[in-house]
Scaffold this motif. Structure first.
Motif, PDB file in Angstrom:
ATOM      1  N   ARG A 235      39.302  32.978  44.302  1.00  0.00           N
ATOM      2  CA  ARG A 235      40.357  33.632  43.526  1.00  0.00           C
ATOM      3  C   ARG A 235      39.754  34.589  42.494  1.00  0.00           C
ATOM      4  NH1 ARG A 235      43.206  29.318  41.735  1.00  0.00           N
ATOM      5  NH2 ARG A 235      44.419  29.368  43.639  1.00  0.00           N
ATOM      6  N   LEU A 236      38.672  34.179  41.818  1.00  0.00           N
ATOM      7  CA  LEU A 236      38.003  35.061  40.855  1.00  0.00           C
ATOM      8  C   LEU A 236      37.472  36.321  41.540  1.00  0.00           C
ATOM      9  CD1 LEU A 236      35.880  32.535  38.755  1.00  0.00           C
ATOM     10  CD2 LEU A 236      37.886  33.816  38.000  1.00  0.00           C
TER      11      LEU A 236
ATOM     12  N   GLU B  43      40.399  38.590  42.341  1.00  0.00           N
ATOM     13  CA  GLU B  43      40.888  39.240  41.123  1.00  0.00           C
ATOM     14  C   GLU B  43      39.985  40.402  40.729  1.00  0.00           C
ATOM     15  OE1 GLU B  43      41.250  36.114  38.223  1.00  0.00           O
ATOM     16  OE2 GLU B  43      43.046  35.302  39.178  1.00  0.00           O
TER      17      GLU B  43
ATOM     18  N   VAL C 199      40.835  43.290  43.010  1.00  0.00           N
ATOM     19  CA  VAL C 199      42.093  43.933  42.599  1.00  0.00           C
ATOM     20  C   VAL C 199      41.876  44.773  41.341  1.00  0.00           C
ATOM     21  CG1 VAL C 199      44.436  43.505  41.740  1.00  0.00           C
ATOM     22  CG2 VAL C 199      43.580  42.250  43.733  1.00  0.00           C
ATOM     23  N   ASP C 200      41.119  44.258  40.385  1.00  0.00           N
ATOM     24  CA  ASP C 200      40.824  45.034  39.176  1.00  0.00           C
ATOM     25  C   ASP C 200      40.139  46.352  39.547  1.00  0.00           C
ATOM     26  OD1 ASP C 200      41.919  43.314  37.261  1.00  0.00           O
ATOM     27  OD2 ASP C 200      40.079  42.127  37.146  1.00  0.00           O
TER      28      ASP C 200
ATOM     29  N   GLY D 107      34.173  40.494  36.281  1.00  0.00           N
ATOM     30  CA  GLY D 107      34.687  39.481  37.204  1.00  0.00           C
ATOM     31  C   GLY D 107      33.727  39.206  38.345  1.00  0.00           C
TER      32      GLY D 107
END
Length: 107
Positions: free
Chosen positions: A19-20, A23, A26-27, A39
């Motif tokens: 998940r990290l 993310e 996506v960032d 991240g």
């Protein structure tokens, strides 16, 4: 029972770190390269602790594709090269090498 509990904790950490990683991707896609780089660094530290070389390598490759060579420290790229060669993951090693010499893909 102890082995089962250890396995469950490991799986939970793996999912949390996936998940990290997502993310961070996506960032980067949404135009926040500094946040994405942080991240990715955090996710890479976790993959290292979990001793999952393929997940680690794929995260390095994602970061290089989405943010560029500045997102990953040269020592991490070198570690990834070594580990990919060690396990015989030549297609991933070739992809890594091509990305280190290329700029990030524009968002």
């Amino acid at each position: 029972r102890a082995l089962l509990l250890t396995s469950q904790r490991s799986t939970t950490r793996w999912i949390t770190n996936l998940r990290l990683t997502l993310e961070a991707c996506v960032d980067a896609i949404e135009g926040r390269p500094d946040v994405a780089s942080e991240g990715f660094r955090h996710a890479l530290e976790e993959w290292q602790q979990l001793d999952t070389p393929l997940d680690h390598a794929m995260t390095v490759i994602d970061a290089l594709i989405l943010v560029g060579p500045d997102a990953i420290e040269p020592e991490v790229v070198e570690l990834t090269r070594h580990r990919l060669a060690e396990i015989g993951a030549n297609p991933l090693l070739t992809r890594l090498e091509s990305l280190v010499a290329s700029p990030a893909i524009p968002a």
